[in-house]
Structures are given as structure tokens and as C-alpha cells.
Scaffold this motif. Structure first.
Motif, PDB file in Angstrom:
ATOM      1  N   UNK A  37      62.846  33.683  41.968  1.00  0.00           N
ATOM      2  CA  UNK A  37      61.431  33.407  41.732  1.00  0.00           C
ATOM      3  C   UNK A  37      61.232  31.942  41.354  1.00  0.00           C
ATOM      4  N   UNK A  38      62.189  31.378  40.592  1.00  0.00           N
ATOM      5  CA  UNK A  38      62.100  29.963  40.233  1.00  0.00           C
ATOM      6  C   UNK A  38      62.144  29.080  41.482  1.00  0.00           C
ATOM      7  N   UNK A  39      62.933  29.491  42.469  1.00  0.00           N
ATOM      8  CA  UNK A  39      62.970  28.765  43.735  1.00  0.00           C
ATOM      9  C   UNK A  39      61.595  28.807  44.399  1.00  0.00           C
ATOM     10  N   UNK A  40      60.928  29.961  44.264  1.00  0.00           N
ATOM     11  CA  UNK A  40      59.568  30.073  44.784  1.00  0.00           C
ATOM     12  C   UNK A  40      58.624  29.132  44.064  1.00  0.00           C
ATOM     13  N   UNK A  41      58.855  28.935  42.754  1.00  0.00           N
ATOM     14  CA  UNK A  41      58.044  27.987  41.978  1.00  0.00           C
ATOM     15  C   UNK A  41      58.203  26.573  42.536  1.00  0.00           C
ATOM     16  N   UNK A  42      59.430  26.196  42.846  1.00  0.00           N
ATOM     17  CA  UNK A  42      59.697  24.858  43.384  1.00  0.00           C
ATOM     18  C   UNK A  42      58.952  24.648  44.699  1.00  0.00           C
ATOM     19  N   UNK A  43      59.001  25.654  45.570  1.00  0.00           N
ATOM     20  CA  UNK A  43      58.288  25.560  46.847  1.00  0.00           C
ATOM     21  C   UNK A  43      56.790  25.422  46.604  1.00  0.00           C
ATOM     22  N   UNK A  44      56.273  26.191  45.642  1.00  0.00           N
ATOM     23  CA  UNK A  44      54.838  26.126  45.325  1.00  0.00           C
ATOM     24  C   UNK A  44      54.452  24.745  44.793  1.00  0.00           C
ATOM     25  N   UNK A  45      55.322  24.156  43.969  1.00  0.00           N
ATOM     26  CA  UNK A  45      55.052  22.813  43.432  1.00  0.00           C
ATOM     27  C   UNK A  45      55.019  21.792  44.567  1.00  0.00           C
ATOM     28  N   UNK A  46      55.958  21.911  45.512  1.00  0.00           N
ATOM     29  CA  UNK A  46      55.980  21.013  46.668  1.00  0.00           C
ATOM     30  C   UNK A  46      54.664  21.106  47.442  1.00  0.00           C
ATOM     31  N   UNK A  47      54.142  22.330  47.559  1.00  0.00           N
ATOM     32  CA  UNK A  47      52.867  22.534  48.269  1.00  0.00           C
ATOM     33  C   UNK A  47      51.734  21.811  47.546  1.00  0.00           C
ATOM     34  N   UNK A  48      51.735  21.880  46.208  1.00  0.00           N
ATOM     35  CA  UNK A  48      50.676  21.179  45.452  1.00  0.00           C
ATOM     36  C   UNK A  48      50.761  19.673  45.663  1.00  0.00           C
ATOM     37  N   UNK A  49      51.980  19.148  45.771  1.00  0.00           N
ATOM     38  CA  UNK A  49      52.144  17.712  45.985  1.00  0.00           C
ATOM     39  C   UNK A  49      51.669  17.302  47.378  1.00  0.00           C
ATOM     40  N   UNK A  54      45.996  17.425  41.522  1.00  0.00           N
ATOM     41  CA  UNK A  54      46.364  16.812  40.232  1.00  0.00           C
ATOM     42  C   UNK A  54      47.190  17.779  39.382  1.00  0.00           C
ATOM     43  N   UNK A  55      48.249  17.260  38.774  1.00  0.00           N
ATOM     44  CA  UNK A  55      49.132  18.128  37.990  1.00  0.00           C
ATOM     45  C   UNK A  55      48.422  18.736  36.786  1.00  0.00           C
ATOM     46  N   UNK A  56      47.453  18.008  36.217  1.00  0.00           N
ATOM     47  CA  UNK A  56      46.716  18.564  35.083  1.00  0.00           C
ATOM     48  C   UNK A  56      45.966  19.828  35.490  1.00  0.00           C
ATOM     49  N   UNK A  57      45.487  19.864  36.718  1.00  0.00           N
ATOM     50  CA  UNK A  57      44.799  21.060  37.215  1.00  0.00           C
ATOM     51  C   UNK A  57      45.769  22.225  37.356  1.00  0.00           C
ATOM     52  N   UNK A 325      52.665  32.370  40.262  1.00  0.00           N
ATOM     53  CA  UNK A 325      51.357  32.879  40.659  1.00  0.00           C
ATOM     54  C   UNK A 325      50.246  31.895  40.352  1.00  0.00           C
ATOM     55  N   UNK A 326      50.336  31.243  39.190  1.00  0.00           N
ATOM     56  CA  UNK A 326      49.310  30.273  38.799  1.00  0.00           C
ATOM     57  C   UNK A 326      49.310  29.070  39.734  1.00  0.00           C
ATOM     58  N   UNK A 327      50.505  28.585  40.080  1.00  0.00           N
ATOM     59  CA  UNK A 327      50.598  27.419  40.957  1.00  0.00           C
ATOM     60  C   UNK A 327      50.088  27.751  42.358  1.00  0.00           C
ATOM     61  N   UNK A 328      50.477  28.925  42.857  1.00  0.00           N
ATOM     62  CA  UNK A 328      50.023  29.342  44.188  1.00  0.00           C
ATOM     63  C   UNK A 328      48.511  29.467  44.212  1.00  0.00           C
ATOM     64  N   UNK A 365      53.249  40.838  46.181  1.00  0.00           N
ATOM     65  CA  UNK A 365      54.591  40.539  46.649  1.00  0.00           C
ATOM     66  C   UNK A 365      54.881  39.044  46.529  1.00  0.00           C
ATOM     67  N   UNK A 366      53.847  38.230  46.668  1.00  0.00           N
ATOM     68  CA  UNK A 366      54.026  36.780  46.586  1.00  0.00           C
ATOM     69  C   UNK A 366      54.228  36.307  45.162  1.00  0.00           C
ATOM     70  N   UNK A 367      53.675  37.026  44.206  1.00  0.00           N
ATOM     71  CA  UNK A 367      53.771  36.619  42.798  1.00  0.00           C
ATOM     72  C   UNK A 367      54.710  37.510  41.999  1.00  0.00           C
ATOM     73  N   UNK A 368      55.687  38.125  42.677  1.00  0.00           N
ATOM     74  CA  UNK A 368      56.717  38.939  42.015  1.00  0.00           C
ATOM     75  C   UNK A 368      56.113  40.064  41.180  1.00  0.00           C
TER      76      UNK A 368
END
Length: 465
Positions: A37-49, A54-57, A325-328, A365-368
């Protein structure tokens, strides 16, 4: 600063499948669920970039989601404490002992379904039901020829049925709240899909139980377990009272957190009175889990469990899943998928209900197994469509629970699945046996197609089209 970009349909689809692919691949090659799931977080962060968000958002979304999940975090912690104390205090051993005396293997599977449903209905927590009544039923099942995954499937089905219909449940209140539907109107609406599905599931569990029971318990094993329990614990009917208290606090409509806290305090007193366990040891059992060496290999795994530490992996996974889930959600890809893909297919109320169900599954399923995120995001996406099509929002709130709440324990990498596996000491092989969860959406569609249990915005019955 880069200008924020709105995700295109193609980008949203690619992003969605990228995250799912990472989760599936990581888990299938043997990576720990939390790290997957942490790997999924990394992918989600890349998408935000890539989108220039904005990271504050993103942080704001994470903090908001964490606040929504905090009551569940606390309940999980107290469930761990309660199981450790109940083991040391003899409550669960007594439930197992008397259960083995009176329960026939022919009715064990349907009884597990019914008792766990009642426990969740009165307590408002599926997790608590699994850790108390469910744990006792698995212990009893170990003396029979019934497959444990089948019993766990019945336990999970009952636990989530009661949770779904309980006015004390967080998801029940959440679904009605975000949909702006009065709580008991929401519960009344759910009866049209939940009760018939529950009846069908009960029939299936009864048939399966009769098929696998073999007609009798392993009497030698049953005797060995009962003798071991009575040798190591002061077995007494009064020790079942702490379990009953968990049900009674809901009758008096105490909040779930307060009720669980009261149950912990009373259980400590009972453990000290009946088992002679000192307070310091009980506190250690509450944190580290109960531990005993009976000399009987089959019994020790049943008893050595519970404690806050036993919930550590679940809590960490839950936190990481909440972050993902929050990042997505902050990327907006789910909204794009709904608006540009799913909503394109909506032509009538039946398709609308179907698409809403599908979207709930996608988000979960996307947010575990993030049922809170699934309910909130899906409601926000589809509320205007239900209004535009003159469909009462209590149909929307019901649909959110039919898929959003119920799909949580069938997500293989989900928080609820990990919890069930950890507490009951089983694998995710129970998922195909959680029949109730798969049957409810069928009745959701039956209602949508026939018009039964469907109303317009004024509350008048809708005719089928």
C-alpha cells in the motif's frame, strides 16, 4: 509554482490502473501488505506532482481523512485491549467451553452468522463482533470437520450485516449523514436489500453447514480442549457478562467509544475477581496480548492472542491506506473517471444504481478497503445525478452501504481483511465464503429494476421502467 492541471480521462485511467497494478503485483510477489500500500502511496504522490497539485492541499486532505478515521483507530486499539483482557479473565474461554457443550456442528455455521450479526447490530462494530463472538465460534469450529474458511465467511457476513444495519455504526451514520438522509429513513431503505440477502445467505450457510458437518464433533478433541480450558481457567457462566455488557451498552445508546471503554473497565474487574490476575499483569496482557503455555498444541493458538500490539500492523496499514486514499482523492482522478467514463453510461435508474455500486467497489479496492473514503467520494460524485433523475437520496445512501461498507472485508489487501486474518488466525481464503456480501448488490439491482424499494424525491414509490 507550476500551474495545476486537470487530469484528462486518459490520464485518470492510466493513473488508476497504475496504482491497482502496483498493489496487485507487489502483493503477489510476496511483499508485505503495508509496504504494498505504501508503494501505492508513492505512485499517488507522483501523480500529484505531474498534475502540479500544491503539497499543502494534499496535506490538508490527509489531515481531514485522518480525522475522519480517528474513531475507528481508537476502536481497533480498544478491541485489542478487550481481547487480551477477555482471554486472561476467562470470558472467551468460558464462551468456548459452554459453546462446545451446547452447539451442534449441524447448526454451527448458520449460528455463527446469526450471532455475529446480532452482536454487531447491538454494538455497532463489525470489528468488535469478529474479535468476540467470532473468535469464540472459530474455537468451537476447530473441534469439527467444518472448514474454518467457511466458518469465518459466515462470521464476516454476519458481522458486516449487523454493522450495516446498526444505528450505532460509524458507517451507517456516515452514509446517512453525507447523503443528508435521516438515520432511520436510511436504515429502513437498507432493509429492502439487506434482509432478503441475509435470508438467502442464512439458507446457504445452513446447507453448507449440514454438508460439511459430518454430523458430529471430534469428541476426543472436544474433550481435550474443554479439559484444558477448565484446568487453566475458572470457567463460570458469570464470565459471559462482560460480553453481554458490550451488547447492553448499545441498548442504552452509549457512544461506541464510551461503550467499549466501559467494557474494558468491567472486564478488568471480572478478570481480577474470577481468575485472580493482578492489575499489572492485566494491563500488560491488554497491551502485549495474552500468553499461556497449556502443553496442548491445539489450544495455545486459540488463547494466545489479543493486545494492542496485535493490532499494530492493522493500525499502520490503516494509516497508510488512509494517506493513499486522501492523496488519490486530492488528484481528482476518481471524479474524472466518474464524470467522463461511468456517468456516460447512465440512461435510467437501474444503470445509475449499477454504476454507483461499481464506483464504490473501485474506490474501496483502490484505497485498500477504505470504506469511509468510498462512501464520501461516491456520495459527492453521484448526489446530483440522483437528484436530477428524481430518485430519493435514501436510495443513494443505501447503495453506498451495499457496496462501500460491505466490500471492505473482501479486498485481499484491505485493512478489514488483514484485521479478520489477524484476529481469527486465518488466511484470506474466507473471502469466497462471505456470501452475504456478494448477494446484497444483487438485491440492489433487483430493487432498481423492479422499482421495489425505490422512491422519488418526494418519497413516493417509483414505478419500474
Amino acid at each position: 509554482m507550476e500551474e495545476r492541471k486537470k487530469p484528462s480521462t486518459a490520464f485518470a485511467l492510466i493513473s488508476f490502473f497504475a496504482i491497482v497494478l502496483v498493489l496487485i503485483v507487489m502483493i503477489n510477489i510476496g511483499v508485505n501488505t503495508t509496504m504494498s500500500v505504501f508503494a501505492g502511496v508513492i505512485v499517488a504522490v507522483i501523480i500529484t506532482k505531474i498534475l502540479g497539485i500544491p503539497w499543502k492541499e494534499v496535506e490538508k486532505s490527509i489531515i481531514s481523512t485522518a480525522a475522519d478515521c480517528m474513531p475507528t483507530f481508537l476502536i481497533v486499539i480498544m478491541v485489542g485491549m478487550l481481547v487480551g483482557i477477555w482471554m486472561a479473565g476467562g470470558t472467551v474461554p468460558s464462551l468456548m467451553y459452554y459453546g462446545m457443550m451446547v452447539i451442534s456442528p449441524k447448526i454451527l455455521v448458520p449460528l455463527a452468522f446469526v450471532l455475529c450479526a446480532l452482536t454487531s447490530e447491538f454494538t455497532g462494530t463489525s470489528f468488535g463482533s469478529v474479535a468476540t463472538m467470532g473468535l469464540a465460534m472459530v474455537g468451537i469450529a476447530s473441534t469439527t470437520s467444518i472448514p474454518i474458511p467457511l466458518v469465518v465467511g459466515a462470521i464476516v457476513s454476519g458481522a458486516w450485516l449487523g454493522d450495516k444495519m446498526s444505528p450505532l455504526s460509524d458507517t451507517t451514520n456516515l452514509a446517512s449523514g453525507v447523503s443528508k438522509v435521516p438515520l432511520y429513513d436510511h436504515i429502513h431503505s437498507m432493509q429492502f436489500t439487506t434482509l432478503p440477502a441475509g435470508l438467502v445467505a442464512l439458507i446457504l450457510f445452513t446447507i453448507a453447514g449440514l454438508h460439511y458437518s459430518g454430523g458430529a464433533m471430534d469428541m476426543a478433541q472436544q474433550k481435550l480442549i474443554m479439559e484444558t480450558l477448565s484446568k487453566n481457567f475458572n470457567i463460570n457462566l458469570l464470565l459471559i457478562l462482560p460480553a453481554i455488557l458490550v451488547i447492553l451498552v448499545s441498548v442504552f445508546k452509549l457512544p461506541s467509544l464510551l461503550g467499549m471503554g466501559l467494557a474494558v473497565c468491567v472486564s478488568v474487574i471480572f478478570a481480577m475477581l474470577f481468575q485472580g490476575v493482578n492489575f499489572v499483569d492485566l494491563m500488560n496482557f491488554a497491551f502485549n496480548g495474552f500468553s499461556i503455555k497449556t502443553g496442548v498444541a491445539i489450544v495455545d493458538p486459540m488463547l494466545n492472542r489479543g493486545g494492542v500490539l496485535s493490532m499494530a500492523e492493522l493500525l499502520v496499514t490503516f494509516m497508510v491506506a488512509s494517506v493513499m486514499g486522501a492523496i488519490i482523492t486530492s488528484t481528482g482522478i476518481l471524479e474524472v473517471l466518474a464524470q467522463n467514463v461511468l456517468l456516460k453510461f447512465i440512461k435510467n435508474k437501474s444503470i445509475l444504481v449499477l454504476v454507483t455500486l461499481i464506483y464504490c467497489y473501485i474506490v474501496n479496492f483502490l484505497t485498500a478497503g477504505g470504506q469511509t473514503v468510498s462512501i464520501i467520494v461516491t456520495e459527492q460524485t453521484f448526489e446530483s445525478t440522483f437528484d436530477d433523475m428524481n430518485i430519493n437520496r435514501k436510495v443513494l445512501s443505501r447503495t453506498l452501504e451495499d457496496a462501500g461498507t460491505l466490500s471492505a472485508p473482501i479486498v485481499p489487501w484491505g485493512v478489514a481483511t488483514i484485521y479478520v486474518m489477524g484476529v481469527l488466525g486465518c488466511s484470506n481464503a474466507y473471502i469466497p465464503y462471505a456470501w452475504f456480501i456478494f448477494i446484497v448488490p444483487i438485491f440492489s439491482m433487483v430493487c432498481a429494476i423492479t422499482g421495489i424499494g425505490m422512491w422519488d424525491k418526494e418519497g413516493k414509490p417509483l414505478r419500474s421502467k
